[in-house]
Scaffold this active site. Structure first.
Site, PDB file in Angstrom:
ATOM      1  N   ALA A  91       3.731   3.787   4.940  1.00  0.00           N
ATOM      2  CA  ALA A  91       3.185   3.035   6.059  1.00  0.00           C
ATOM      3  C   ALA A  91       2.634   1.719   5.518  1.00  0.00           C
ATOM      4  CB  ALA A  91       2.068   3.836   6.713  1.00  0.00           C
ATOM      5  N   GLY A 144       4.946   7.559   4.117  1.00  0.00           N
ATOM      6  CA  GLY A 144       5.759   7.440   5.320  1.00  0.00           C
ATOM      7  C   GLY A 144       7.232   7.239   4.994  1.00  0.00           C
ATOM      8  N   GLU A 189       8.581  10.503   4.527  1.00  0.00           N
ATOM      9  CA  GLU A 189       8.625  11.165   5.836  1.00  0.00           C
ATOM     10  C   GLU A 189       9.850  10.707   6.636  1.00  0.00           C
ATOM     11  OE1 GLU A 189       4.398  10.115   6.461  1.00  0.00           O
ATOM     12  OE2 GLU A 189       4.158  12.209   7.059  1.00  0.00           O
ATOM     13  N   GLU A 215      -0.477   9.724  -0.154  1.00  0.00           N
ATOM     14  CA  GLU A 215      -1.537   9.483   0.834  1.00  0.00           C
ATOM     15  C   GLU A 215      -2.893   9.981   0.373  1.00  0.00           C
ATOM     16  OE1 GLU A 215       1.506  10.435   1.536  1.00  0.00           O
ATOM     17  OE2 GLU A 215       2.200   9.678   3.484  1.00  0.00           O
TER      18      GLU A 215
HETATM   19  C1  3H9 Z   1       1.295   6.374   4.599  1.00  0.00           C
HETATM   20  O1  3H9 Z   1       2.466   6.255   4.409  1.00  0.00           O
HETATM   21  C2  3H9 Z   1       0.712   7.121   5.777  1.00  0.00           C
HETATM   22  C3  3H9 Z   1       1.713   7.964   6.521  1.00  0.00           C
HETATM   23  O2  3H9 Z   1       1.891   9.210   5.894  1.00  0.00           O
HETATM   24  C4  3H9 Z   1       1.272   8.322   7.911  1.00  0.00           C
HETATM   25  C5  3H9 Z   1       1.078   7.254   8.899  1.00  0.00           C
HETATM   26  C6  3H9 Z   1       0.868   7.765  10.276  1.00  0.00           C
HETATM   27  N1  3H9 Z   1       1.519  -1.263   2.524  1.00  0.00           N
HETATM   28  O3  3H9 Z   1       1.681  -1.993  -6.325  1.00  0.00           O
HETATM   29  P1  3H9 Z   1       2.365  -3.297  -6.427  1.00  0.00           P
HETATM   30  C7  3H9 Z   1       1.778  -4.334  -1.592  1.00  0.00           C
HETATM   31  S1  3H9 Z   1       0.150   5.673   3.572  1.00  0.00           S
HETATM   32  C8  3H9 Z   1       1.231  -2.564   2.410  1.00  0.00           C
HETATM   33  O4  3H9 Z   1       1.704  -4.361  -7.214  1.00  0.00           O
HETATM   34  P2  3H9 Z   1       4.494  -2.133  -7.977  1.00  0.00           P
HETATM   35  C9  3H9 Z   1       0.675  -4.452  -2.630  1.00  0.00           C
HETATM   36  O5  3H9 Z   1      -0.585  -4.601  -2.048  1.00  0.00           O
HETATM   37  C10 3H9 Z   1       1.098   4.776   2.381  1.00  0.00           C
HETATM   38  N2  3H9 Z   1       1.317  -3.233   1.241  1.00  0.00           N
HETATM   39  O6  3H9 Z   1       3.882  -3.146  -6.921  1.00  0.00           O
HETATM   40  C11 3H9 Z   1       1.128  -5.687  -3.394  1.00  0.00           C
HETATM   41  O7  3H9 Z   1       0.743  -6.808  -2.645  1.00  0.00           O
HETATM   42  P3  3H9 Z   1       0.332  -8.162  -3.378  1.00  0.00           P
HETATM   43  C12 3H9 Z   1       1.657   5.649   1.348  1.00  0.00           C
HETATM   44  C13 3H9 Z   1       1.727  -2.579   0.171  1.00  0.00           C
HETATM   45  O8  3H9 Z   1       5.913  -2.533  -8.110  1.00  0.00           O
HETATM   46  C14 3H9 Z   1       2.645  -5.571  -3.359  1.00  0.00           C
HETATM   47  O9  3H9 Z   1       2.957  -4.695  -2.272  1.00  0.00           O
HETATM   48  N3  3H9 Z   1       2.284   4.843   0.308  1.00  0.00           N
HETATM   49  C15 3H9 Z   1       2.044  -1.214   0.228  1.00  0.00           C
HETATM   50  O10 3H9 Z   1       3.630  -2.039  -9.170  1.00  0.00           O
HETATM   51  C16 3H9 Z   1       3.243  -5.004  -4.623  1.00  0.00           C
HETATM   52  O11 3H9 Z   1       2.590  -3.772  -4.925  1.00  0.00           O
HETATM   53  C17 3H9 Z   1       1.609   4.440  -0.776  1.00  0.00           C
HETATM   54  O12 3H9 Z   1       0.455   4.748  -0.966  1.00  0.00           O
HETATM   55  C18 3H9 Z   1       1.932  -0.552   1.475  1.00  0.00           C
HETATM   56  N4  3H9 Z   1       2.235   0.746   1.609  1.00  0.00           N
HETATM   57  O13 3H9 Z   1       4.416  -0.709  -7.283  1.00  0.00           O
HETATM   58  C19 3H9 Z   1       2.381   3.612  -1.758  1.00  0.00           C
HETATM   59  N5  3H9 Z   1       2.419  -0.814  -1.011  1.00  0.00           N
HETATM   60  O14 3H9 Z   1       1.572  -8.604  -4.125  1.00  0.00           O
HETATM   61  C20 3H9 Z   1       1.570   2.466  -2.203  1.00  0.00           C
HETATM   62  C21 3H9 Z   1       2.355  -1.884  -1.793  1.00  0.00           C
HETATM   63  O15 3H9 Z   1      -0.065  -9.058  -2.249  1.00  0.00           O
HETATM   64  N6  3H9 Z   1       2.282   1.544  -3.069  1.00  0.00           N
HETATM   65  N7  3H9 Z   1       1.931  -2.956  -1.094  1.00  0.00           N
HETATM   66  O16 3H9 Z   1      -0.821  -7.806  -4.285  1.00  0.00           O
HETATM   67  C22 3H9 Z   1       2.525   1.814  -4.369  1.00  0.00           C
HETATM   68  O17 3H9 Z   1       2.227   2.856  -4.897  1.00  0.00           O
HETATM   69  C23 3H9 Z   1       3.148   0.714  -5.184  1.00  0.00           C
HETATM   70  O18 3H9 Z   1       2.950  -0.487  -4.494  1.00  0.00           O
HETATM   71  C24 3H9 Z   1       4.660   0.875  -5.468  1.00  0.00           C
HETATM   72  C25 3H9 Z   1       5.172  -0.425  -6.158  1.00  0.00           C
HETATM   73  C26 3H9 Z   1       4.849   2.052  -6.423  1.00  0.00           C
HETATM   74  C27 3H9 Z   1       5.429   1.067  -4.213  1.00  0.00           C
END
Ligand code: 3H9
Length: 684
Positions: free
Chosen positions: A63, A102, A105, A125
């Protein structure tokens, strides 16, 4: 704004492509685009199957966290997943990068999942204080099995594609070009009916052993202590084994909303962005480019030097490690090798990886061997004269443009830099012990450190998987500077009537991994001691004089048995009481609240001073330091976020209550007073 979802046909397969950089987060436009594409696929008779894939570095990473806390925009993610699942035509998820939250999902809503071997799938999450709230807790156990789903949801750790294939979460692993393979797979299954629908599956949950949940709780009790979200995840997965899907998702939603409305989720989501913000250097000109670091030199093969080396070796960067004597050098190289063997035994590295990493290590007694290193990190004894001498020598041999770093934890980096002819190339790289394990790196910017040197350090930190924070030159930088007022007050509290176990208990109940005295015993009470047993000016001197140096001696603030289990020490109690009498300190009952106000509130005050002096770029950086360097509970966001949630005026009032007792060690931060008076916060 261009539409993040596009479609194209390949034969009778509709390829639905998301392009929403950087991580294909499921923002409103993506969700709407997916629903529209599925509607279109169903309406188009020529389409027999659908592939959902992503462009860029990754499949949907979840998400869009930036939308949290804002008014919800339709369609909600659970609706999108349902829409995909109810599509009358087979839908195949084509997974590369990370299918997270998400994103996973969405993949679970698809009827089939294909993935490249290096893809990762997970439900992180819980790390945001949440649970998979789009049916994930109910579908994942039905597809991957209950134990796997429990593990994934409650810990948030992703699994690799191979493991996902083995547990049934991925239907096929494909090498090479993903989308053509996914299309071929879609063609294979285009006529399969009934379609495998995740929410309808019973086979993987029917035989779930109810005892597994309590066993899992017990096995992970320490890890989950203080957190709300792991328990909610466990309950949600358990519900999947007890109730029909439709009831399960209602319960899941209830739990999700409870978590989302709580302070822990707010703190953990705040921290997610805080961590990423820390990597950014304020005011850095866009033209600045980092220097190339292909080879690293480390001076000193002790515990720190060895730990630091491992970071680079594991990242594939060659390391030359220098010592003064053969014995110390052999010992250091041996410790590095042992460390790798232990990691390999735990399955963290393969034998080939260990061999490759060790092959990159060059131990030497020849200081001159550092001449071709692009970065040299000094990790010698914490003494200014010794450091200056080392940097003076280094200055003579290091190649032009090499970055010269000190691993000092307290000393003045500017003074160290001044012992070279190139202060612009010098900075502090403060690793935390054990340096190969701890994620935090304080990057200390000296008065003359060049912007490209700072940028080099920040980029390199990411490469060696550290979370780096920029700190200014001040005693103890960010982390240790904030630690000092806490330790000072904790010591004073002992004289005034608290016991080490009371102070430690308050800190552990707050969520810290250990209290100030447990920490002192672990680190060594004698660290920084003047080593003169006849000179007793403090309680610590008194303990050090009788060799109560902590766990390593079996005695410190606590007594330790042969298994290193602590118990309160009558000897220490006696010393405390005598010392208090000598110093005319009146002893009294100390409340837990006073311990919080005397030890935690001054940390916030010190953090505010660090900010007003410009020693940290932003309040959230201070939180990152304390969460990653000292184990501040992430569900409280770090000291500055915590202070905001308590209320800055409450902090100020508490400090005023204790001010007299804390004199002369305490003075207010003007920034804290001003912000409290204006009703402002440090963090957002
Ligand atoms: C969810 O899904 C809830 C659902 O189950 C239910 C809903 C009803 N959203 O980490 P990085 C940005 S909860 C918005 O440096 P990497 C991050 O802030 C979500 N922004 O890259 C950064 O911005 P900036 C569950 C996001 O290559 C840029 O992307 N998912 C999101 O080292 C690069 O990120 C997670 O918790 C996001 N979801 O790692 C996954 N994710 O450049 C969270 C990232 O402005 N994300 N950004 O600073 C991660 O674990 C890592 O970002 C990922 C990439 C492994 C994907």
């Amino acid at each position: 704004m261009t539409d993040p979802i596009s479609t194209r046909k390949h034969g009778d397969v509709l390829i639905v492509l998301s392009n929403n950089p950087p991580v294909n987060a499921l923002s409103a436009a993506v969700r709407q685009g997916l629903v529209d594409a599925i509607d279109a696929a169903e309406a188009d008779e020529a389409v027999k199957a659908v592939v959902i894939a992503c462009e860029g570095q990754t499949f949907f990473a979840g998400a869009d966290i930036t939308e949290f806390g804002k008014p919800p925009v339709m369609p909600w993610l659970p609706m999108v997943v349902d829409r995909i699942e109810t599509c009358a035509k087979p839908v195949v998820a084509a997974i590369h990068g990370t299918a997270l939250g998400g994103g996973l999902e969405i993949a679970l809503g698809c009827h089939y999942r294909v993935a490249v071997p290096d893809a990762k799938l997970g439900t992180p999450e819980v790390k945001l204080g949440l649970l998979p709230g789009a049916g994930g807790t109910q579908r994942l156990p039905r597809v991957a099995g209950v134990p796997k789903a429990l593990q994934m949801c409650a810990t948030g750790s992703p699994i690799g594609a191979k493991e996902a294939f083995d547990c049934g979460l991925v239907d096929r692993l494909v090498e090479g070009d993903l989308v053509p393979h996914a299309v071929a797979y879609a063609e294979e299954v285009r006529d399969t009916r009934p379609l495998p629908v995740s929410s309808e599956r019973q086979d993987r949950i029917a035989a779930a052993d109810p005892a597994m949940f309590d066993e899992f709780r017990k096995a992970n009790g320490r890890k989950f202590r203080g957190f709300d979200a792991p328990e909610a995840n466990i309950r949600a997965v358990k519900i999947a084994t007890e109730k029909p899907f439709v009831e399960g998702v209602i319960e899941e939603r209830k739990l999700f909303m409870e978590l989302m409305g709580g302070g822990q989720a707010r703190a953990q989501q705040y921290f997610f962005f805080a961590e990423r913000k820390a990597a950014k250097i304020e005011g850095l000109a866009e033209v600045v480019v980092p220097r190339d670091i292909r080879k690293v030199g480390i001076i000193g093969a002790g515990t720190m030097g060895g730990g630091i080396s491992i970071n680079f070796l594991s990242a594939g960067i060659p390391v030359t490690i220098v010592e003064m004597g053969q014995e110390a050098l052999d010992r250091g190289a041996g410790v590095i090798a042992k460390n790798y063997q232990a990691s390999a035994a735990k399955g963290r590295f393969t034998a080939e990886q260990v061999e490759k990493a060790m092959g990159l290590l060059s131990p030497t007694l020849d200081f001159q061997a550092l001449a071709d290193c692009d970065l040299v990190i000094e990790a010698v004894y914490e003494n200014m004269d010794v450091k200056k001498e080392v940097f003076g020598r280094l200055d003579k041999i290091a190649k032009p443009g090499a970055v010269l770093a000190s691993n000092t934890s307290y000393l003045n980096v500017d003074e160290i830099a001044a012992s070279t002819s190139r202060p612009q190339d010098v900075l502090g790289l403060h690793f935390f012990s054990p340096a190969n394990v701890m994620k935090l790196l304080e990057v200390v910017r000296g008065a003359q450190t060049a912007p490209d040197v700072l940028l080099t350090a920040m980029r390199l930190a990411k490469k060696i998987r550290k979370v780096a924070v920029v700190a200014g030159v001040c005693h103890g930088f960010i982390g240790n500077r904030i630690l000092m007022p806490r330790q000072v007050e904790a010591m004073k509290l002992l004289l005034e009537g608290a016991t080490p176990s009371q102070v430690d208990r308050v800190h552990v109940e707050f969520g810290m991994p250990m209290g100030p005295f447990q920490m002192a015993d672990l680190a060594g009470v004698d660290i920084g001691w003047h080593r003169d047993p006849s000179r007793i000016e403090s309680l610590r001197d008194a303990l050090c004089a009788i060799e109560r140096w902590g766990q390593k001696k079996g005695a410190g603030f606590y007594d330790y048995d042969e298994k290193r289990r602590p118990s309160p020490s009558p000897v220490v109690q006696d010393i405390i009481e005598k010392f208090a009498a000598e110093k005319n300190v009146e002893r009294r009952e100390i409340s837990d609240d006073e311990i919080v106000e005397r030890t935690l509130y001054p940390m916030v005050n010190e953090g505010a001073k660090i900010l007003e002096e410009g020693m940290a770029q932003r309040a959230s950086d201070i939180d990152v330091v304390w969460v990653y360097g000292y184990g501040w509970p992430v569900y409280r966001g770090g000291p500055m976020h915590w202070a905001d949630s308590v209320g800055l005026q409450t902090i100020v009032d508490g400090l005023k209550r204790q001010q007299e007792r804390m004199q002369p060690d305490f003075s207010f931060s003007q920034l804290l007073l001003d912000k409290a008076a204006k009703g402002e916060k440090f963090t957002r």
